[in-house]
Design an enzyme around this catalytic site. Structure first.
Site, PDB file in Angstrom:
ATOM      1  N   THR A 161      36.070  42.677  35.946  1.00  0.00           N
ATOM      2  CA  THR A 161      36.528  41.570  36.804  1.00  0.00           C
ATOM      3  C   THR A 161      35.644  40.338  36.604  1.00  0.00           C
ATOM      4  OG1 THR A 161      37.318  43.139  38.428  1.00  0.00           O
ATOM      5  CG2 THR A 161      36.944  40.897  39.214  1.00  0.00           C
ATOM      6  N   HIS A 189      36.793  38.625  33.581  1.00  0.00           N
ATOM      7  CA  HIS A 189      38.004  37.819  33.836  1.00  0.00           C
ATOM      8  C   HIS A 189      37.628  36.478  34.469  1.00  0.00           C
ATOM      9  CE1 HIS A 189      40.926  40.865  32.779  1.00  0.00           C
ATOM     10  NE2 HIS A 189      40.352  41.752  33.586  1.00  0.00           N
TER      11      HIS A 189
END
Ligand code: NAD
Ligand code: ZN
Length: 342
Positions: free
Chosen positions: A40, A43
């Protein structure tokens, strides 16, 4: 204090000085010792479509951490200064239908640290006291700092799966999949097949106890050999890759169970009639960690020495080397990557 900041709506992170966070009367201030780096965070670093739709810079990144309690708010009674802690990074509302029925992990009002509010790649983080989880004295900070993804694996492997004696296929041996291999082994699975396209990750899966760790093209043969052609009792889908999801549905036995953690990047076709319905399987969607059944189960596994996640940590960096940390995750060569903060 130092903090790794998503400073603007563009790729990259900036390590900079920011004020120590303020904390409410029901919150605690924690000095961060170790913090895991997650897909994450990559990202958010890359500023991909998901991050653009979800995140509002500027904010401090990072949601996996452990540290020492530095200050406590005036309403906090069960957390004390000096205690060694980690925390559930999903901050839930506590009053909705889901929270009140034991399903706070899917609270629609969830705010995630390092995504929706300031996170843990910093010298200090403020957390609601109700999210704090105490660490046993013998659990190192770096293990505390990966409790979030390890908890995902515990949730996926143990919720409703009846693992003692079961045959298991783990599709995807990223950090969470490798944890899941070790947990399934510790929980008494009789045979574990792990699949991945990456030989380094297959090696880690073997170290964590997989009976066979194979390229996806060899997974069917491995499963058939281990189950007398029947298929596995349980699939733990830890890749989010459509080919692996279809393979999981194909290799679970009739009446078996597929636990889905991996997140496909975009919508995908599923032939529900043949892949799900006529196989009579149960599909369980995994979100984060159950609060707090997953945390209790994991603490007991660690306390008993039944499961040691240490081999999954392959890289450790100071905050200053954040670019190296992101690069090694992107390379696909790492297990778990951890920031050593103070
Ligand atoms: P990761 O990307 O490091 O691991 C995925 C692995 O799948 C990689 O090692 C990749 O080589 C492998 N893979 C690719 N194609 C494959 C195939 N055909 N068959 C088998 N394996 C294949 O990710 P991670 O950090 O371990 O996380 C695993 C997944 O879980 C990701 O999709 C992530 O987004 C998701 N996730 C979900 C939750 C949740 O709450 N549901 C939480 C955290 C992460
Ligand atoms: Zn809620």
């Amino acid at each position: 204090m130092r903090a790794l900041v998503k400073a603007s709506a563009a790729p990259g992170f900036v390590l900079k000085d920011v004020p120590v966070p303020t904390y409410r009367d029901d919150e605690v201030l924690i000095r961060v010792k170790a913090a895991g780096v997650c897909g994450t965070d990559v990202h958010i670093h890359e500023w991909d479509a998901w991050a653009q739709g979800r995140c509002k810079p500027p904010f401090v990144v990072g949601h996996e951490f452990a540290g020492v309690v530095e200050k406590v708010g005036s309403l906090v009674t069960d957390v004390k200064v000096g205690e060694r802690v980690t925390a559930e990074g999903h901050i839930v509302c506590g009053h909705c239908h889901l929270c009140r029925t034991g399903n706070a992990h899917v609270c629609p009002n969830t705010k995630i640290i390092g995504v929706d509010r300031d996170g843990a790649f910093a010298d200090y983080i403020a957390m609601p006291a109700t999210n704090v989880w105490h660490l046993d004295d013998n659990i190192p900070f770096e293990i505390g700092g990966i409790h979030d993804p390890m908890g995902n694996a515990f949730h996926t492997a143990l919720h409703g799966t009846d693992l003692p004696g079961a045959t298991v296929l783990v599709t995807g041996c990223g950090p969470i999949g490798i944890f899941a291999v070790g947990i399934a082994k510790a929980a008494g699975a009789s045979h574990i097949v792990a699949s991945d396209v990456n030989p380094k990750r297959l090696e880690l899966a073997r170290r964590m106890g997989a009976h066979s760790a194979v390229h996806p093209k060899d997974a069917e043969a491995a499963v058939k050999a281990a189950t007398h052609g029947l298929g596995v009792d349980v699939v733990l889908e830890m890749s989010g890759v459509p080919a692996a999801i279809h393979q999981g549905f194909a290799l679970v036995r009739v009446g078996g169970r597929v636990q889905m953690l991996g997140i496909p990047a975009k919508p995908m076709d599923v032939d529900f009639a043949t892949e799900v319905i006529f196989k009579g399987i149960t599909v369980y969607g995994v979100v984060g960690r159950r609060m707090y059944d997953t945390w209790i189960q994991r603490t007991q596994f660690l306390r008993a020495g039944q499961f040691d996640p240490t081999p999954v940590i392959t890289h450790r960096f100071p905050l200053e080397q954040h670019a190296e940390a992101i690069a090694v995750i992107k390379s696909g060569e790492a297990g778990k990557v951890v920031f050593e903060i103070s």
